[in-house]
Write a protein that holds these residues in place. Structure first.
Motif, mmCIF file in Angstrom:
data_model
loop_
_atom_site.group_PDB
_atom_site.id
_atom_site.type_symbol
_atom_site.label_atom_id
_atom_site.label_comp_id
_atom_site.label_asym_id
_atom_site.label_seq_id
_atom_site.Cartn_x
_atom_site.Cartn_y
_atom_site.Cartn_z
ATOM 1 N N ASP A 4 2.329 1.460 -17.002
ATOM 2 C CA ASP A 4 2.894 2.149 -15.846
ATOM 3 C C ASP A 4 3.084 3.632 -16.146
ATOM 4 O O ASP A 4 2.736 4.508 -15.356
ATOM 5 N N ARG A 5 3.603 3.942 -17.309
ATOM 6 C CA ARG A 5 3.823 5.340 -17.694
ATOM 7 C C ARG A 5 2.497 6.050 -17.989
ATOM 8 O O ARG A 5 2.326 7.227 -17.671
ATOM 9 N N TYR A 6 1.585 5.326 -18.607
ATOM 10 C CA TYR A 6 0.287 5.916 -18.925
ATOM 11 C C TYR A 6 -0.464 6.305 -17.655
ATOM 12 O O TYR A 6 -1.037 7.405 -17.566
ATOM 13 N N LEU A 7 -0.453 5.434 -16.651
ATOM 14 C CA LEU A 7 -1.156 5.724 -15.405
ATOM 15 C C LEU A 7 -0.497 6.894 -14.672
ATOM 16 O O LEU A 7 -1.191 7.709 -14.049
ATOM 17 N N GLY A 53 -4.628 1.084 2.827
ATOM 18 C CA GLY A 53 -5.341 1.164 1.561
ATOM 19 C C GLY A 53 -4.970 0.058 0.596
ATOM 20 O O GLY A 53 -4.292 -0.913 0.956
ATOM 21 N N PRO A 54 -5.371 0.183 -0.670
ATOM 22 C CA PRO A 54 -5.109 -0.858 -1.670
ATOM 23 C C PRO A 54 -3.632 -0.895 -2.058
ATOM 24 O O PRO A 54 -2.874 0.056 -1.832
ATOM 25 N N LEU A 55 -3.217 -1.996 -2.664
ATOM 26 C CA LEU A 55 -1.847 -2.124 -3.140
ATOM 27 C C LEU A 55 -1.605 -1.170 -4.301
ATOM 28 O O LEU A 55 -2.506 -0.911 -5.101
ATOM 29 N N VAL A 56 -0.385 -0.653 -4.375
ATOM 30 C CA VAL A 56 -0.009 0.242 -5.465
ATOM 31 C C VAL A 56 1.335 -0.194 -6.023
ATOM 32 O O VAL A 56 2.060 -0.999 -5.420
ATOM 33 N N ARG A 57 1.672 0.305 -7.204
ATOM 34 C CA ARG A 57 2.983 0.056 -7.789
ATOM 35 C C ARG A 57 4.057 0.463 -6.786
ATOM 36 O O ARG A 57 4.026 1.549 -6.229
ATOM 37 N N THR A 58 5.027 -0.425 -6.533
ATOM 38 C CA THR A 58 5.990 -0.218 -5.460
ATOM 39 C C THR A 58 7.417 -0.225 -5.998
ATOM 40 O O THR A 58 7.781 -1.106 -6.784
ATOM 41 N N PRO A 83 0.844 -1.207 0.000
ATOM 42 C CA PRO A 83 0.000 0.000 0.000
ATOM 43 C C PRO A 83 0.872 1.248 0.000
ATOM 44 O O PRO A 83 2.047 1.203 0.366
ATOM 45 N N ALA A 84 0.308 2.368 -0.387
ATOM 46 C CA ALA A 84 1.038 3.629 -0.366
ATOM 47 C C ALA A 84 1.391 3.998 1.077
ATOM 48 O O ALA A 84 0.622 3.724 2.002
ATOM 49 N N LYS A 85 2.549 4.636 1.271
ATOM 50 C CA LYS A 85 2.969 5.031 2.616
ATOM 51 C C LYS A 85 1.973 5.999 3.241
ATOM 52 O O LYS A 85 1.780 6.013 4.455
ATOM 53 N N SER A 86 1.356 6.820 2.403
ATOM 54 C CA SER A 86 0.389 7.786 2.913
ATOM 55 C C SER A 86 -0.926 7.137 3.320
ATOM 56 O O SER A 86 -1.746 7.749 3.989
ATOM 57 N N LEU A 104 13.980 -1.921 -7.628
ATOM 58 C CA LEU A 104 13.144 -3.032 -8.065
ATOM 59 C C LEU A 104 11.718 -2.508 -8.113
ATOM 60 O O LEU A 104 11.184 -2.029 -7.106
ATOM 61 N N VAL A 105 11.082 -2.568 -9.282
ATOM 62 C CA VAL A 105 9.717 -2.069 -9.459
ATOM 63 C C VAL A 105 8.760 -3.257 -9.468
ATOM 64 O O VAL A 105 8.910 -4.178 -10.286
ATOM 65 N N VAL A 106 7.799 -3.244 -8.553
ATOM 66 C CA VAL A 106 6.835 -4.340 -8.438
ATOM 67 C C VAL A 106 5.445 -3.806 -8.755
ATOM 68 O O VAL A 106 4.950 -2.901 -8.074
ATOM 69 N N GLN A 107 4.820 -4.333 -9.804
ATOM 70 C CA GLN A 107 3.470 -3.923 -10.171
ATOM 71 C C GLN A 107 2.447 -4.618 -9.276
ATOM 72 O O GLN A 107 2.740 -5.635 -8.630
ATOM 73 N N VAL A 108 1.236 -4.077 -9.237
ATOM 74 C CA VAL A 108 0.173 -4.661 -8.415
ATOM 75 C C VAL A 108 -0.128 -6.091 -8.841
ATOM 76 O O VAL A 108 -0.440 -6.951 -8.018
ATOM 77 N N ASN A 109 0.011 -6.375 -10.144
ATOM 78 C CA ASN A 109 -0.265 -7.730 -10.634
ATOM 79 C C ASN A 109 0.908 -8.680 -10.444
ATOM 80 O O ASN A 109 0.857 -9.832 -10.861
ATOM 81 N N GLY A 110 2.013 -8.223 -9.796
ATOM 82 C CA GLY A 110 3.155 -9.086 -9.500
ATOM 83 C C GLY A 110 4.305 -8.971 -10.469
ATOM 84 O O GLY A 110 5.392 -9.501 -10.203
#
Length: 467
Positions: free
Chosen positions: A127-130, A24-29, A17-20, A41-47
């Motif tokens: 990722d860039r579009y969002l 909340g829901p999982l976000v791109r990390t 989840p976002a630090k803020s 290391l970039v981890v998408q919500v879908n893994g």
């Protein structure tokens, strides 16, 4: 200070989840590597996982996408091209090589553009579009767009190079939604994919020469739903909800009593409730329009909430099986509800919200108060009026919810009172009483339960003749 990444931590890394908003829901990390400055290391919500380097060039922050994560390789390749899958060791070599370019006054992205774009996956482009969409002003739909990517688009075509996507592949998420019997979602995916691939082909990106999703018509025609349950049907649904157990039953009854959205009710958390003031605050991240909503709670609504005793996990979710996410399985629960209620005409849980709105209108609740309860920004709060009119109608909302709670509990759920109310040609006496004090309403409700004679005596009390 960032910790050194290891092969094991890379393999086990998951989106957070976002630090803020830790609950909340999982976000791109993005997880930094303490051993290699700027490597993430970039981890998408879908893994999906990839490597990226963040650095500064000419005083501006820059990002270089190195490539997807490779769990292991027998022999490390020291000079892999960007876009190829990299192990942790190989990603560190690539990052060091890129930083050396920066040290010599050369931007590593300048030589990487062609290779990176040629190998960019749909997930990378998404990722860039969002990120682009989040940066837009007044964007209230990016949350739903991200959900569509994570649940319907990326699992199907996320790992395919965006430049290689064919017309048929681009349409596959829409076809699957249609096959599942979800024409509305198919239309939403159609709109999202059309905008996404058009953005990918725009001159500012040029990830692809032209959109593979162009020239396609909207897959399904839509008509606005206007299904409102009759009071007999609403009573049947309320009673049938008792067959759904300790999770779905209270959810259905809270949908009736509060008029809020299914996802908002199912995701109630303990921290959102103020029992002393009888308020439920839906935070912006859980509201469809991204705006906080404060919902007054009546006695019956609080009773449903307090009856839920099985709270597990640290998130404070009321309705959960895992402690981490709200309950799911509404399709099966709705089937059981339909069987128990026996309504003749098809209906959806969202129709309870429309029925709530209609009920407020029947009870004479002003439109702007009803819209405030529904957390709508259209109508009376649209445009300039919404900018300057910040009144939240808290007392008016509480008054309206009290009236609706009385109507549901004392009229809808009482066969005699419901039948009497349905026969009334003039409901103004009921509206006047239902918005009044408790004693006055109880007299009115008792008169409705008393049938034709009871109602006649209520309207024209018998005159006592002195002896």
């Amino acid at each position: 200070m960032a910790k050194d990444l290891t092969t094991a931590t890379v393999k086990n890394a998951k989106a957070r989840p976002a630090k803020s908003n830790p609950s909340g829901p999982l976000v791109r990390t993005e997880i930094p590597d303490g051993k290699c400055r700027g490597l993430f290391l970039v981890v998408q919500v879908n893994g999906a996982k990839s490597w990226a380097l963040r650095y500064r060039f000419d005083g501006k922050p820059k990002k270089l996408t190195i490539g997807p994560v490779l769990d292991g390789r027998e022999v490390s390749v020291a000079d892999l091209p960007l876009g190829e899958p990299h192990t942790l060791a190989e990603a560190r070599v690539a990052a060091d090589r890129a930083r050396l370019e920066v040290a010599h006054g050369r931007d590593p992205t300048a030589n990487a553009v062609v290779t990176e774009r040629a190998r960019m996956t749909v997930a990378d482009a998404a990722d860039r579009y969002l990120a682009f969409r989040r940066a837009e002003k007044r964007n209230r739909t990016v949350g739903e767009t991200e959900r569509q990517f994570n649940s319907d688009i990326l699992p199907v075509i996320g790992q395919r190079p965006v430049a290689d996507i064919t017309d048929d592949e681009a349409r596959e998420p829409v076809k699957r939604a249609t096959a599942k019997g979800s024409p509305k979602m198919a239309n939403r995916l159609h709109a999202t994919l059309s905008k996404f691939f058009k953005w990918c082909a725009a001159k500012d990106q040029k990830f692809i020469a032209e959109s593979p999703y162009s020239g396609f018509d909207k897959p399904h025609d839509e008509t606005s739903r206007d299904r409102v349950l009759s009071w007999d049907e609403l009573a049947a649904v309320w009673r049938a909800s008792a067959e759904l157990g300790d999770a779905f039953g209270p959810i259905v009854r809270l949908l009736i009593l509060t008029g809020q959205r299914r996802s908002e009710v199912a995701g109630i958390r303990e921290g959102e409730l103020d029992r002393a003031r009888r308020l439920w605050t839906i935070p912006p991240e859980r509201a469809k329009n991204g705006k906080r909503s404060i919902v007054p709670l009546t006695g019956p609504a609080l009773a449903e909430i307090d009856a839920v005793t099985r709270r597990i996990g640290t998130l404070g979710l009321l309705f959960t099986r895992t402690g981490k996410t709200p309950v799911s399985g509404f399709t099966k629960a709705k089937d059981r509800l339909d069987e128990a209620a026996g309504l003749g005409e098809a209906w959806r849980l969202h129709d309870l919200r429309r029925t709530f709105s209609t009920g407020l209108e029947v009870l004479g609740v002003p439109l702007q108060v009803a819209e405030a309860l529904l957390n709508h920004t259209a109508g009376s709060k649209a445009g300039v009026a919404g900018v300057y009119a910040r009144h939240e109608y808290m007392e008016e909302k509480r008054h309206a919810m009290t009236a609706w709670g009385r109507f549901v509990m004392d009229v809808v759920n009482d066969d005699s009172a419901r039948d009497a109310f349905s026969r009334l040609e003039d409901t103004r006496p009921v509206r006047a009483a239902i918005h009044g004090d408790a004693d006055g309403w109880e007299q009115c409700a008792a008169a409705l339960r008393g049938g034709e004679d009871g109602w006649r005596d209520y309207l024209h009390p018998p005159v006592e003749v002195a002896a």
